[in-house]
Design an enzyme around this catalytic site. Sequence first.
Site, PDB file in Angstrom:
ATOM      1  N   THR A  63       0.948  -0.993  -0.099  1.00 58.17           N
ATOM      2  CA  THR A  63      -0.015  -0.155   0.057  1.00 58.17           C
ATOM      3  C   THR A  63       1.202   1.296   0.005  1.00 58.17           C
ATOM      4  OG1 THR A  63       0.010  -0.162   2.460  1.00 58.17           O
ATOM      5  CG2 THR A  63      -1.825  -1.059   0.985  1.00 58.17           C
ATOM      6  N   ASP A  93       4.551   0.797   2.328  1.00 59.28           N
ATOM      7  CA  ASP A  93       5.662   1.307   0.982  1.00 59.28           C
ATOM      8  C   ASP A  93       5.861   2.743   1.198  1.00 59.28           C
ATOM      9  OD1 ASP A  93       6.888   1.880  -0.566  1.00 59.28           O
ATOM     10  OD2 ASP A  93       6.331   1.455  -2.778  1.00 59.28           O
ATOM     11  N   LYS A  95       8.530   3.675   2.900  1.00 55.60           N
ATOM     12  CA  LYS A  95      10.112   4.763   2.828  1.00 55.60           C
ATOM     13  C   LYS A  95      10.282   5.970   3.524  1.00 55.60           C
ATOM     14  CE  LYS A  95       9.694   3.742  -2.309  1.00 55.60           C
ATOM     15  NZ  LYS A  95       8.444   3.222  -2.954  1.00 55.60           N
ATOM     16  N   ASP A  98      13.983   9.804   7.623  1.00 58.80           N
ATOM     17  CA  ASP A  98      14.573  11.048   8.376  1.00 58.80           C
ATOM     18  C   ASP A  98      15.096  10.128   9.444  1.00 58.80           C
ATOM     19  OD1 ASP A  98      14.699  13.659   9.006  1.00 58.80           O
ATOM     20  OD2 ASP A  98      12.702  14.123   8.521  1.00 58.80           O
ATOM     21  N   ASN A 101      14.351   9.900  15.799  1.00 59.08           N
ATOM     22  CA  ASN A 101      13.253   9.914  16.303  1.00 59.08           C
ATOM     23  C   ASN A 101      11.838  10.491  15.780  1.00 59.08           C
ATOM     24  OD1 ASN A 101      12.121  11.269  19.058  1.00 59.08           O
ATOM     25  ND2 ASN A 101      12.453  13.838  17.344  1.00 59.08           N
TER      26      ASN A 101
HETATM   27  O1  6AU Z   1       4.608  -1.698 -10.303  1.00 60.29           O
HETATM   28  P1  6AU Z   1       4.452  -0.235 -10.323  1.00 60.29           P
HETATM   29  O2  6AU Z   1       5.194   0.716 -11.610  1.00 60.29           O
HETATM   30  O3  6AU Z   1       3.046   0.560 -11.142  1.00 60.29           O
HETATM   31  O4  6AU Z   1       5.106  -0.158  -9.327  1.00 60.29           O
HETATM   32  C1  6AU Z   1       5.917  -0.185  -8.538  1.00 60.29           C
HETATM   33  C2  6AU Z   1       5.493   0.168  -6.992  1.00 60.29           C
HETATM   34  C3  6AU Z   1       5.496   1.289  -6.857  1.00 60.29           C
HETATM   35  C4  6AU Z   1       6.780   2.058  -6.220  1.00 60.29           C
HETATM   36  O5  6AU Z   1       6.339   3.019  -5.646  1.00 60.29           O
HETATM   37  C5  6AU Z   1       7.521   0.422  -6.047  1.00 60.29           C
HETATM   38  O6  6AU Z   1       7.052  -0.347  -6.132  1.00 60.29           O
HETATM   39  N1  6AU Z   1       8.919   0.488  -6.100  1.00 60.29           N
HETATM   40  C6  6AU Z   1       9.454   1.024  -4.840  1.00 60.29           C
HETATM   41  C7  6AU Z   1       9.875   0.118  -3.509  1.00 60.29           C
HETATM   42  C8  6AU Z   1       7.743  -1.027  -3.439  1.00 60.29           C
HETATM   43  O7  6AU Z   1      10.245   0.299  -2.916  1.00 60.29           O
HETATM   44  C9  6AU Z   1      11.174   0.624  -4.819  1.00 60.29           C
HETATM   45  C10 6AU Z   1      11.829   1.115  -6.628  1.00 60.29           C
HETATM   46  O8  6AU Z   1      12.365   1.028  -6.574  1.00 60.29           O
HETATM   47  N2  6AU Z   1      10.908   1.009  -7.316  1.00 60.29           N
HETATM   48  C11 6AU Z   1       9.591   0.657  -7.209  1.00 60.29           C
HETATM   49  O9  6AU Z   1       8.336   0.782  -8.455  1.00 60.29           O
HETATM   50  O10 6AU Z   1       4.678   1.516  -5.794  1.00 60.29           O
END
Ligand code: 6AU
Length: 279
Positions: A63, A93, A95, A98, A101
């Site tokens: 999500t 997800d 990410k 920071d 704290n």
């Molecule tokens: O298959 P997509 O391209 O529609 O979606 C890929 C999903 C998105 C991104 O925020 C995530 O994967 N993502 C991430 C994550 C999971 O951390 C890292 C990354 O390097 N590339 C990426 O696409 O929700």
Amino acid sequence: MSSVSKQTYAQRAAQHPNPAAKALLETIERKRTNLSVSVDVTKQEDFFRIIDTVGPYVCLLKTHVDIIEDFEPSVIERLKELSQKHDFLIFEDRKFADIGNTVALQYSAGVHKIASWSHITNAHPVPGPSIISGLKSVGLPLGRGLLLLAEMSTKGSLATGVYTEEAVRMARANRDFVIGFIAQRRMDGVGLREGESTPDEDLLILTPGVGLDTRGDGMGQQYRTPREVIVESGCDVIIVGRGIYGKDNGANVEAVRAQAERYRAEGWKAYRERVDISD
Ligand code: 6AU
């Protein structure tokens, strides 16, 4: 390729010390799916319709709750119910990126209270090990697991080389809470110093940038096939978003179901090829 990538998910589940990683590996084995669907839509209606459709085919539901425009606390209750109904884990997800704290507050509090419902979340290693300490203070007592973004799927990503190696070292130093990486390949042996070895290490690799019908999205995303990801690069879970729900926010339920089945089958076939299961 390393010995862990030749083991079955069940063998790895039996040995894994972190409860979230163990539950994920057990779910993968029980449901015979290494597919995680990323539900990146902005309306509750679309969000829940897609989840209820793909639920039977996924081990982990990913999500971005902060993009839901009509978010309300009941969204989390419904999400938890669907996770029970379809037997999947939840990965917000978020990410985090920071100081310790701040991330501890972002993880535990605010509107979304992520730690209270998300089994797994992720963080950029850019602030250094203190980001893990901050998140761990909240997540470890709850049995949660953290993934570090050791690499990214996007063109021109800066997460390469020494950055990736340092991310792996940070994970190794925190294996009670860090269960693996968002990355494009297995990280076994990466960042090891002279004389170091980690024979019993099992850091999971969850891999976005997976698509069967296209190689990119015109906004920097790069796609590889499940076979490239699981067999050639030794990753454990494929993360698929738009490849499954398409361009219309998953309006066509049957099309979404068919794509989820297709990616599940491709991901599982690739895993069986990797671990050499022929029956
Ligand atoms: O298959 P997509 O391209 O529609 O979606 C890929 C999903 C998105 C991104 O925020 C995530 O994967 N993502 C991430 C994550 C999971 O951390 C890292 C990354 O390097 N590339 C990426 O696409 O929700």
